[in-house]
Motif scaffolding. Structure first.
Motif, short mmCIF file in Angstrom:
data_model
loop_
_atom_site.label_atom_id
_atom_site.label_comp_id
_atom_site.label_asym_id
_atom_site.label_seq_id
_atom_site.Cartn_x
_atom_site.Cartn_y
_atom_site.Cartn_z
N LEU A 31 8.46 10.79 -10.87
CA LEU A 31 7.87 10.02 -9.78
C LEU A 31 7.19 8.75 -10.28
O LEU A 31 7.29 7.70 -9.65
CB LEU A 31 6.87 10.90 -9.01
CG LEU A 31 7.46 12.02 -8.17
CD1 LEU A 31 6.38 13.00 -7.73
CD2 LEU A 31 8.21 11.48 -6.97
N ARG A 38 9.22 3.92 -3.81
CA ARG A 38 10.37 4.81 -3.94
C ARG A 38 9.92 6.26 -4.15
O ARG A 38 10.52 7.18 -3.59
CB ARG A 38 11.25 4.36 -5.11
CG ARG A 38 12.57 5.11 -5.15
CD ARG A 38 13.47 4.64 -6.27
NE ARG A 38 14.65 5.46 -6.36
CZ ARG A 38 15.32 5.68 -7.47
NH1 ARG A 38 14.92 5.11 -8.61
NH2 ARG A 38 16.40 6.44 -7.49
N ALA A 39 8.87 6.48 -4.94
CA ALA A 39 8.36 7.84 -5.15
C ALA A 39 7.92 8.45 -3.82
O ALA A 39 8.20 9.62 -3.54
CB ALA A 39 7.19 7.82 -6.13
N SER A 40 7.24 7.66 -2.99
CA SER A 40 6.82 8.13 -1.67
C SER A 40 8.01 8.50 -0.81
O SER A 40 8.04 9.57 -0.18
CB SER A 40 5.99 7.03 -0.98
OG SER A 40 5.57 7.43 0.29
N VAL A 42 11.21 9.23 -1.74
CA VAL A 42 11.99 10.35 -2.29
C VAL A 42 11.27 11.67 -2.05
O VAL A 42 11.87 12.65 -1.59
CB VAL A 42 12.25 10.14 -3.79
CG1 VAL A 42 12.80 11.42 -4.43
CG2 VAL A 42 13.23 8.99 -4.01
N ALA A 43 9.97 11.71 -2.34
CA ALA A 43 9.22 12.95 -2.15
C ALA A 43 9.16 13.34 -0.68
O ALA A 43 9.21 14.53 -0.33
CB ALA A 43 7.81 12.80 -2.71
N ARG A 89 4.98 12.51 0.94
CA ARG A 89 4.53 11.18 0.51
C ARG A 89 3.24 11.27 -0.31
O ARG A 89 3.05 10.55 -1.30
CB ARG A 89 4.35 10.26 1.71
CG ARG A 89 5.66 9.91 2.40
CD ARG A 89 5.49 8.86 3.48
NE ARG A 89 6.76 8.68 4.19
CZ ARG A 89 7.78 7.97 3.71
NH1 ARG A 89 7.66 7.36 2.53
NH2 ARG A 89 8.90 7.84 4.40
N GLY A 92 4.27 12.28 -3.73
CA GLY A 92 4.90 11.16 -4.42
C GLY A 92 3.90 10.11 -4.84
O GLY A 92 3.99 9.53 -5.94
N GLU A 93 2.92 9.85 -4.00
CA GLU A 93 1.92 8.83 -4.29
C GLU A 93 0.84 9.33 -5.24
O GLU A 93 0.12 8.52 -5.85
CB GLU A 93 1.29 8.34 -2.98
CG GLU A 93 2.29 7.56 -2.12
CD GLU A 93 1.93 7.48 -0.64
OE1 GLU A 93 2.79 7.03 0.13
OE2 GLU A 93 0.80 7.88 -0.28
#
Length: 309
Positions: A31, A38-40, A42-43, A89, A92-93
């Protein structure tokens, strides 16, 4: 000397914990490599796909029927999907908490109600609403020594990984206390030394006090009210709204009126009820932003419409 069966089980548990630790560590590393937006995204996708198929969604559906009896089944499903989206999110964040700073646009956060921030010590309360993980990092970036509580994960190694993401976003003087008697004593010391506290007060607490929430009595943690009364501090509502992937807004509302009737028990109840009413207002305005997945209300007599403790 331990029995062979017990040794075998302990060995399996240790191996299982180690596997979980490495998996979580690898997930956060992945992540972090993606960048916050993008991490937010995808998660959120992973959480929506998996989460909406889990049995715990039945708890969320019952909660929504209790809180919003007129809400249709289709709308409840949409709200539950948003809950999982937001929860994903937040995960991911979490890998980017330290990188999310106050900005006008893009990844980061903005503040509404800056004028409502007390100049000195305060008790801040919030809920599992929007990205609640950003409450302490934002306070920390604002130069506030606002410490809070956390519930340790059952896997100690995993807990260390998760806490590392959180503490990396905090400035010196900001601490996270484990829930329980030891953490409560540490929080008391923090207040005595001039610090402030930020508390999430929206989950069921069996040894709390019963206060109205969406027209039903809900066992609620009274600590925020008790601290505000004991130390004569303002009790300030704050929430972190989601504007987009890794884009957040903290809203600071005016402090609640703190009653001083001379009846401490009545004052604690009144403040606790006021906190629940504030959170109910937030949730009514944006149901999908709140975490409906926990068992907030006690089971009703006959088992109709409620859920187990």
């Amino acid at each position: 000397m331990s029995a062979p069966g017990r040794s075998s089980k302990r060995g399996l548990q240790v191996a299982s914990d180690a596997i979980a630790f490495h998996a979580v560590n690898a997930a956060f590393a992945l992540l972090r490599s993606m960048g916050p937006v993008r991490a937010s995204n995808v998660a959120a996708t992973v959480a929506r796909v998996i989460g909406t198929r889990l049995p715990v969604c039945r708890v969320a559906d019952r909660n929504l029927r209790l809180a919003f009896p007129a809400m249709t089944a289709a709308t409840r499903r949409t709200v539950i999907a948003r809950v999982w989206d937001g929860l994903g999110r937040n995960v991911g964040e979490l890998a980017h908490l330290a990188a999310l700073r106050e900005t006008a646009t893009g990844p980061g956060w903005e503040l509404v109600g800056r004028e409502n921030l007390p100049p000195g010590q305060a008790i801040f309360f919030s809920a599992h609403f929007g990205n609640w993980e950003m409450v302490l990092p934002i306070a920390s970036q604002l130069g506030r020594a606002v410490s809070g509580f956390y519930r340790p994960a059952s896997n100690a190694m995993m807990d260390g990984v998760i806490m590392a993401q959180r503490t990396a976003a905090l400035e010196p003087g900001v601490t996270m206390f484990p829930k329980g008697a030891k953490g409560a004593r540490a929080a008391l010391t923090h207040l005595v030394s001039g610090g402030s506290l930020g508390l999430l007060v929206d989950q069921k607490m069996n040894d709390g006090i019963a206060a109205p929430f969406f027209g039903r009595m809900a066992m609620t943690a009274p600590a925020a009210a008790q601290f505000a009364l004991r130390f004569g501090l303002p009790l300030v509502p704050i929430r972190v709204e989601r504007l987009g992937p890794a884009r957040l807004r903290m809203v600071c509302e005016p402090a609640l009126d703190v009653p001083r009737s001379g009846d401490r028990q009545a004052d604690v109840y009144a403040l606790t009820a006021a906190m629940n009413a504030t959170i109910e207002h937030w949730v009514t305005a944006d149901p999908g932003a709140w975490l409906w997945l926990h068992k907030r209300w006690p089971k009703e007599p006959g088992g109709q419409g409620g859920q187990g403790a």
